[in-house]
Design a protein around this motif. Structure first.
Motif, PDB file in Angstrom:
ATOM      1  N   PRO A 134       0.856  -1.302   0.003  1.00 30.03           N
ATOM      2  CA  PRO A 134      -0.003   0.071  -0.036  1.00 30.03           C
ATOM      3  C   PRO A 134       0.759   1.174   0.163  1.00 30.03           C
ATOM      4  O   PRO A 134       2.068   1.149   0.310  1.00 30.03           O
ATOM      5  CB  PRO A 134      -0.635   0.010   1.429  1.00 30.03           C
ATOM      6  N   PRO A 135       0.042   2.436  -0.410  1.00 30.85           N
ATOM      7  CA  PRO A 135       1.180   3.684  -0.076  1.00 30.85           C
ATOM      8  C   PRO A 135       1.510   3.843   1.159  1.00 30.85           C
ATOM      9  O   PRO A 135       0.681   3.514   2.028  1.00 30.85           O
ATOM     10  CB  PRO A 135       0.166   4.752  -0.663  1.00 30.85           C
ATOM     11  N   SER A 136       2.368   4.642   1.273  1.00 35.90           N
ATOM     12  CA  SER A 136       2.831   5.283   3.097  1.00 35.90           C
ATOM     13  C   SER A 136       1.474   6.169   3.145  1.00 35.90           C
ATOM     14  O   SER A 136       1.112   6.950   2.649  1.00 35.90           O
ATOM     15  CB  SER A 136       4.165   5.790   2.772  1.00 35.90           C
ATOM     16  N   LYS A 137       1.454   6.076   4.643  1.00 32.83           N
ATOM     17  CA  LYS A 137       0.639   6.934   5.357  1.00 32.83           C
ATOM     18  C   LYS A 137       1.488   7.857   6.388  1.00 32.83           C
ATOM     19  O   LYS A 137       2.178   7.239   7.294  1.00 32.83           O
ATOM     20  CB  LYS A 137      -0.229   6.172   5.995  1.00 32.83           C
ATOM     21  N   VAL A 138       1.489   9.160   6.478  1.00 29.98           N
ATOM     22  CA  VAL A 138       2.000  10.089   7.138  1.00 29.98           C
ATOM     23  C   VAL A 138       1.193  10.723   7.879  1.00 29.98           C
ATOM     24  O   VAL A 138       0.276  11.461   7.124  1.00 29.98           O
ATOM     25  CB  VAL A 138       2.944  10.916   6.348  1.00 29.98           C
ATOM     26  N   SER A 139       1.366  10.960   9.479  1.00 27.04           N
ATOM     27  CA  SER A 139       0.414  11.773  10.235  1.00 27.04           C
ATOM     28  C   SER A 139       1.220  12.576  11.041  1.00 27.04           C
ATOM     29  O   SER A 139       1.861  12.185  11.702  1.00 27.04           O
ATOM     30  CB  SER A 139      -0.717  10.848  10.837  1.00 27.04           C
ATOM     31  N   GLY A 140       0.872  14.013  10.844  1.00 29.43           N
ATOM     32  CA  GLY A 140       1.525  15.214  11.589  1.00 29.43           C
ATOM     33  C   GLY A 140       3.029  15.136  11.710  1.00 29.43           C
ATOM     34  O   GLY A 140       3.933  15.569  12.679  1.00 29.43           O
ATOM     35  N   THR A 141       3.740  14.585  10.493  1.00 33.36           N
ATOM     36  CA  THR A 141       5.205  14.624  10.393  1.00 33.36           C
ATOM     37  C   THR A 141       5.763  15.617   9.471  1.00 33.36           C
ATOM     38  O   THR A 141       5.213  15.844   8.612  1.00 33.36           O
ATOM     39  CB  THR A 141       5.528  13.221  10.061  1.00 33.36           C
ATOM     40  N   THR A 142       6.734  16.229   9.902  1.00 30.89           N
ATOM     41  CA  THR A 142       7.454  17.127   9.229  1.00 30.89           C
ATOM     42  C   THR A 142       8.643  16.342   8.613  1.00 30.89           C
ATOM     43  O   THR A 142       9.545  16.042   9.218  1.00 30.89           O
ATOM     44  CB  THR A 142       8.238  18.523   9.900  1.00 30.89           C
ATOM     45  N   LEU A 143       8.388  16.570   7.445  1.00 35.52           N
ATOM     46  CA  LEU A 143       9.618  15.857   6.392  1.00 35.52           C
ATOM     47  C   LEU A 143      10.216  16.851   5.709  1.00 35.52           C
ATOM     48  O   LEU A 143      10.000  17.882   5.071  1.00 35.52           O
ATOM     49  CB  LEU A 143       8.848  14.671   5.425  1.00 35.52           C
ATOM     50  N   ASN A 144      11.929  16.670   5.640  1.00 38.38           N
ATOM     51  CA  ASN A 144      12.779  17.415   5.107  1.00 38.38           C
ATOM     52  C   ASN A 144      13.889  16.697   4.336  1.00 38.38           C
ATOM     53  O   ASN A 144      14.670  15.834   5.390  1.00 38.38           O
ATOM     54  CB  ASN A 144      13.180  18.474   6.128  1.00 38.38           C
ATOM     55  N   LYS A 145      14.123  16.909   3.144  1.00 36.65           N
ATOM     56  CA  LYS A 145      15.069  16.011   2.464  1.00 36.65           C
ATOM     57  C   LYS A 145      15.164  14.450   2.751  1.00 36.65           C
ATOM     58  O   LYS A 145      16.174  14.093   3.400  1.00 36.65           O
ATOM     59  CB  LYS A 145      16.470  16.683   2.813  1.00 36.65           C
ATOM     60  N   SER A 146      14.084  14.044   2.697  1.00 38.22           N
ATOM     61  CA  SER A 146      13.922  12.325   2.983  1.00 38.22           C
ATOM     62  C   SER A 146      13.110  11.666   2.074  1.00 38.22           C
ATOM     63  O   SER A 146      12.437  12.218   1.298  1.00 38.22           O
ATOM     64  CB  SER A 146      13.099  12.363   4.410  1.00 38.22           C
ATOM     65  N   ILE A 147      13.373  10.425   1.907  1.00 35.79           N
ATOM     66  CA  ILE A 147      12.787   9.405   0.916  1.00 35.79           C
ATOM     67  C   ILE A 147      12.306   8.459   1.874  1.00 35.79           C
ATOM     68  O   ILE A 147      12.653   7.842   2.747  1.00 35.79           O
ATOM     69  CB  ILE A 147      13.962   8.837   0.242  1.00 35.79           C
ATOM     70  N   ILE A 148      10.898   8.464   1.472  1.00 34.49           N
ATOM     71  CA  ILE A 148      10.037   7.333   2.129  1.00 34.49           C
ATOM     72  C   ILE A 148       9.337   6.405   1.268  1.00 34.49           C
ATOM     73  O   ILE A 148       8.956   6.675   0.159  1.00 34.49           O
ATOM     74  CB  ILE A 148       8.751   8.215   2.656  1.00 34.49           C
ATOM     75  N   ALA A 149       9.802   5.029   1.415  1.00 40.39           N
ATOM     76  CA  ALA A 149       9.302   4.028   0.589  1.00 40.39           C
ATOM     77  C   ALA A 149       8.034   3.416   0.779  1.00 40.39           C
ATOM     78  O   ALA A 149       7.286   4.155   1.562  1.00 40.39           O
ATOM     79  CB  ALA A 149      10.575   2.874   0.751  1.00 40.39           C
ATOM     80  N   ASP A 150       7.530   2.633   0.015  1.00 41.70           N
ATOM     81  CA  ASP A 150       6.143   2.147   0.232  1.00 41.70           C
ATOM     82  C   ASP A 150       5.711   1.367   1.389  1.00 41.70           C
ATOM     83  O   ASP A 150       6.714   0.900   2.087  1.00 41.70           O
ATOM     84  CB  ASP A 150       5.912   1.143  -0.948  1.00 41.70           C
ATOM     85  N   GLY A 151       4.563   1.567   1.763  1.00 38.65           N
ATOM     86  CA  GLY A 151       4.023   0.643   2.659  1.00 38.65           C
ATOM     87  C   GLY A 151       4.347   1.100   4.345  1.00 38.65           C
ATOM     88  O   GLY A 151       4.010   0.529   5.171  1.00 38.65           O
ATOM     89  N   CYS A 152       4.640   2.483   4.260  1.00 37.68           N
ATOM     90  CA  CYS A 152       5.188   2.826   5.641  1.00 37.68           C
ATOM     91  C   CYS A 152       3.903   3.593   6.424  1.00 37.68           C
ATOM     92  O   CYS A 152       2.942   4.152   5.915  1.00 37.68           O
ATOM     93  CB  CYS A 152       6.087   3.762   5.529  1.00 37.68           C
ATOM     94  N   ILE A 153       3.982   3.448   7.760  1.00 37.97           N
ATOM     95  CA  ILE A 153       2.811   4.064   8.642  1.00 37.97           C
ATOM     96  C   ILE A 153       3.743   4.919   9.755  1.00 37.97           C
ATOM     97  O   ILE A 153       4.408   4.563  10.440  1.00 37.97           O
ATOM     98  CB  ILE A 153       2.132   3.096   9.410  1.00 37.97           C
ATOM     99  N   ILE A 154       3.828   6.335   9.294  1.00 34.78           N
ATOM    100  CA  ILE A 154       4.559   7.102  10.227  1.00 34.78           C
ATOM    101  C   ILE A 154       3.561   8.223  10.865  1.00 34.78           C
ATOM    102  O   ILE A 154       2.944   8.987  10.297  1.00 34.78           O
ATOM    103  CB  ILE A 154       5.546   7.961   9.072  1.00 34.78           C
ATOM    104  N   SER A 155       3.961   8.431  12.236  1.00 35.68           N
ATOM    105  CA  SER A 155       3.239   9.235  12.788  1.00 35.68           C
ATOM    106  C   SER A 155       4.628  10.298  13.792  1.00 35.68           C
ATOM    107  O   SER A 155       4.351  10.838  14.762  1.00 35.68           O
ATOM    108  CB  SER A 155       2.404   8.544  14.255  1.00 35.68           C
TER     109      SER A 155
END
Length: 420
Positions: A290-311
């Motif tokens: 599945p696509p990655s799910k990101v909640s309330g996260t500040t992302l800077n110069k980062s690579i996020i692969a598939d299937g992640c659950i990030i809070s």
């Protein structure tokens, strides 16, 4: 011309310089960039160059590499294309493991003999680069060379780490010296004006070779020479036409933890030296994630692969690999998190939480900096990694430290509140 070529990817030895990442997997199977394996780099370069007959040689911890190759590289039944593993094996004529790069190819020649080919392309399995091998092969044929060596210009500071070639006005190799420590000023060769401006006037061997079929058999059969760089190449320069194919693009050997770490984090740069987003993309296993799910996260110069659950609270200059779970208020900086091979069920997660045990991934309120987190790790809540004084090098059971980089081992369990 590429239809006349067979490629051999050398899997390397035990990979001790990449330990502990190579504790349970071979060097070509080490994950990079969150979703690929090292072996995908040379194979992808071959496929984009029209070379579709590829052998991968290995002898250490080859199970995960076998699985990756089997699940990734599929070709039409009506094609002669293949990517096959050749593991070290005992035969009536050889009862020993591979003793070096040349010996590995020597022991594999009987597998090549069933194919029609004129040239053998020999590659390393632990380098990051993008190269058009079709052009290298064309230059090899035009120069009527018997051996071609890919070379990259380096400056004086880098010379002691490489085999250095001296070339004539026609780019033919006239001399070779292995890792000179001093008095190498006379070894400068003709390079482009751009390279001269950067002080990169010494040609270093990249460990990428083309051999004419007949000569390769002559050089390997009936002798005990074990290494291309130390024996075969230096001894061939006198009697054979050896061409230097000069390459000026991005290339790095990622055989150590610091170089592996730098190469991966370099992919997060605004304009990375290694382009993951160009037409010549990297082939790897196609996963139905599945696509990655990101909640309330500040992302800077980062690579996020598939299937992640990030809070997480913040992720800076980091690579987050497939299926990674990161809890709330966690801060990650300058890290390569490799991810997981599977998801835990809701029942498994609930059971671990009841026992106050970490679940797979990274917990809540963690602070992690300058670290490599191997696959399938269990990092609890309120864990701090590498956020204080510089740690001394060594092995600490669940993790190692090398040059200030903390490597959390595969399947390691880091309890709640741990400070590393």
């Amino acid at each position: 011309m590429t239809s006349k070529v067979i490629s051999i990817v050398l899997g390397g030895g035990q990979g001790s310089r990449l330990s502990p990442l190579t504790a349970t997997r071979s060097k070509p199977a080490v994950p990079i960039a969150g979703k690929y394996r090292l072996v995908d780099i040379p194979i992808s370069n071959c496929l984009h160059s029209g070379i579709t007959r590829i052998y991968v040689l290995t002898q250490f911890n080859s199970a995960s590499l076998n699985k990756h190759i089997k699940n990734t590289y599929h070709f039409s039944s009506f094609s002669d294309a293949f990517v096959d593993i050749l593991a070290a094996e005992q035969t009536p004529t050889s009862g020993s493991w591979f003793q070096g790069t040349a010996d590995a190819v020597r022991q594999s020649l009987h597998h090549l003999a069933v194919h029609e080919f004129e040239y053998v392309l020999i590659l390393s399995g632990d380098q990051l680069y993008q190269m058009d091998f079709d052009d290298m092969i064309t230059k090899h044929i035009e120069a009527e060379a018997e051996i071609s060596i890919a070379t990259i210009p380096v400056d004086a500071a880098d010379v002691p780490g490489f085999g250095i070639l001296k070339t004539d006005e026609n780019s033919m190799v006239s001399a070779f010296i292995e890792k000179p420590k001093s008095n190498f000023e006379s070894w400068a060769s003709e390079v482009s004006d751009e390279m001269k401006a950067e002080g990169r006037v010494y040609l270093a061997s990249m460990g990428i070779y083309i051999f004419n079929r007949k000569l390769l058999y002559e050089l390997l059969e009936g002798n005990d020479r074990t290494d291309f760089g130390k024996e075969i190449i230096p001894q061939s320069i006198v009697d054979h036409r050896v061409l230097s194919y000069q390459y000026e693009g991005y290339w790095t050997d990622i055989g150590t933890i610091p170089s592996f770490f730098d190469a991966n984090l370099g992919l997060t740069d605004e304009i990375p030296k290694f382009n993951l987003f160009g037409e010549n993309h990297i082939y790897t296993r196609a996963r139905m994630l599945p696509p990655s799910k990101v909640s309330g996260t500040t992302l800077n110069k980062s690579i996020i692969a598939d299937g992640c659950i990030i809070s997480a609270k913040e992720i800076t200059r980091s690579i987050i690999g497939i299926r990674t779970r990161i809890g709330v208020d966690t801060e990650i900086e300058n890290c390569y998190v490799m991810g997981s091979d599977n998801y835990q069920t809701l029942e498994q997660i609930a059971e671990l939480k009841l026992s106050d045990s970490p679940i797979m991934g990274i917990g809540n309120r963690c602070k992690i900096k300058n670290a490599i987190i191997d696959k399938n790790t269990f990092i609890g809540d309120d864990v701090t990694i590498n956020c204080g004084e510089l740690l001394p090098d060594g092995d600490y059971g669940t993790h190692t430290v090398q040059d200030g980089i903390v490597v959390v081992k595969k399947r390691a369990i880091i309890p709640n509140g741990t400070v590393i």
